[in-house]
Motif scaffolding. Structure first.
Motif, PDB file in Angstrom:
ATOM      1  N   TYR A  71       2.591   2.334   2.674  1.00  0.00           N
ATOM      2  CA  TYR A  71       2.472   2.716   3.751  1.00  0.00           C
ATOM      3  C   TYR A  71       3.640   2.609   4.633  1.00  0.00           C
ATOM      4  O   TYR A  71       4.631   1.995   4.233  1.00  0.00           O
ATOM      5  N   HIS A  72       3.900   3.417   5.671  1.00  0.00           N
ATOM      6  CA  HIS A  72       5.049   3.432   6.441  1.00  0.00           C
ATOM      7  C   HIS A  72       4.942   2.021   7.377  1.00  0.00           C
ATOM      8  O   HIS A  72       3.862   1.490   7.618  1.00  0.00           O
ATOM      9  N   ARG A 116     -12.034  -1.843   3.185  1.00  0.00           N
ATOM     10  CA  ARG A 116     -12.316  -0.464   2.142  1.00  0.00           C
ATOM     11  C   ARG A 116     -13.335  -0.612   1.124  1.00  0.00           C
ATOM     12  O   ARG A 116     -14.189   0.553   1.119  1.00  0.00           O
ATOM     13  N   TYR A 144       0.556  -1.166   0.083  1.00  0.00           N
ATOM     14  CA  TYR A 144       0.081   0.024   0.063  1.00  0.00           C
ATOM     15  C   TYR A 144       0.947   1.112   0.112  1.00  0.00           C
ATOM     16  O   TYR A 144       0.311   2.231  -0.206  1.00  0.00           O
ATOM     17  N   LYS A 189       1.344   9.092  10.419  1.00  0.00           N
ATOM     18  CA  LYS A 189       2.135   9.475   9.231  1.00  0.00           C
ATOM     19  C   LYS A 189       1.417   9.366   8.097  1.00  0.00           C
ATOM     20  O   LYS A 189       0.799   8.336   7.893  1.00  0.00           O
ATOM     21  N   PRO A 190       1.020  10.372   7.401  1.00  0.00           N
ATOM     22  CA  PRO A 190       0.524  10.211   6.026  1.00  0.00           C
ATOM     23  C   PRO A 190       1.438   9.408   5.050  1.00  0.00           C
ATOM     24  O   PRO A 190       2.845   9.407   5.144  1.00  0.00           O
ATOM     25  N   PRO A 191       0.881   8.561   4.220  1.00  0.00           N
ATOM     26  CA  PRO A 191      -0.358   8.354   3.733  1.00  0.00           C
ATOM     27  C   PRO A 191      -0.989   7.538   4.537  1.00  0.00           C
ATOM     28  O   PRO A 191      -2.189   7.137   4.269  1.00  0.00           O
ATOM     29  N   GLY A 192      -0.218   6.715   5.532  1.00  0.00           N
ATOM     30  CA  GLY A 192      -0.830   5.699   6.506  1.00  0.00           C
ATOM     31  C   GLY A 192       0.326   4.849   6.652  1.00  0.00           C
ATOM     32  O   GLY A 192       1.543   4.725   6.648  1.00  0.00           O
TER      33      GLY A 192
END
Ligand code: DC
Length: 210
Positions: free
Chosen positions: A26-27, A206, A24, A104-107
């Motif tokens: 993401y972090h 989602r 995704y 943190k963005p984005p996720g």
């Protein structure tokens, strides 16, 4: 989006979380590392693992730049982490760091023991990974051997069972699924199968299907 991945030691949740984060974009935070870092600091300083003052100080002085220290991965440091992680002041000192990371963005994908229950109770997706203890012990043995460590499967199994018992029965933030977590039994899935199952859960959430 925040994805919380919780589960017992050696359930495969770490690899799964890393792969989900990559999928995704993401972090990813392996929260076990922060407890391992605290344990390692105490061991290095020759302190008792139940020394609450020293443990809380180590937790407050955590340096994320050390998180990739290969020494943190050892079995000994993992068991020590389970002991220090039961100290309430240690957990309290580490909450804010984890919540800031999660925002943190984005996720972000965080994996641990109490992400869905305590750290990020509002995470959009919570997955609780389980696997048969014997299978977990077998996987941990292979990993230890691959790192060149001596490893005895029966000893690792006993350690995993002791760790489960300690993590599940501590007074603060015990290991347990959040009420709204999806259970993912990883016993008979290979890495790809586990990742696919986790992505299916995220996609279903989602799409509003779960
Ligand atoms: O996932 P791990 O093996 O790296 O975790 C080591 C120990 O750290 C684990 O036995 C309990 C503790 N831990 C915790 O209490 N809460 C977390 N979120 C992550 C790990």
């Amino acid at each position: 989006m925040i994805i919380a991945i919780d589960g017992p030691a050696a359930s495969g949740k770490g690899t799964l979380a890393k792969r989900l984060a990559a999928h995704y974009g993401y972090h990813h935070l392996d929260t076990g590392v922060i407890y391992r870092a605290v344990a390692y600091a105490l061991i290095n300083a020759g302190k008792d693992l139940r020394d609450e003052v020293a443990a809380a100080a180590a937790a407050r002085n955590l340096d994320p730049r050390t998180f990739d220290n290969p020494a943190f991965k050892s079995h000994e440091v993992g068991s020590a982490a389970s002991i220090v992680s039961a100290i309430p002041q240690v957990r309290a000192a580490l909450i804010e760091f984890q919540r800031q990371f999660a925002a943190k963005p984005p996720g972000a994908v965080l994996d641990g023991r109490d992400i869905g229950t305590v750290i990020c109770p509002d995470a959009e997706v919570k997955i609780f990974v389980v696997a048969d203890p014997k299978i977990r012990a077998h996987r941990r043995t292979l990993e230890a051997l691959a790192r060149g460590e001596a490893a005895e499967e029966t000893v690792i199994l006993a350690d995993i069972l002791a760790r489960d018992e300690r993590d599940q029965n501590r007074a603060v933030a015990p290991l347990k699924p959040a009420k709204d977590a999806y259970l993912l039994d990883n016993s008979h899935l290979d890495i790809e199968g586990g990742v696919r199952a986790a992505i299916d859960i995220v996609e279903a959430v989602r799409a509003g299907r779960r």
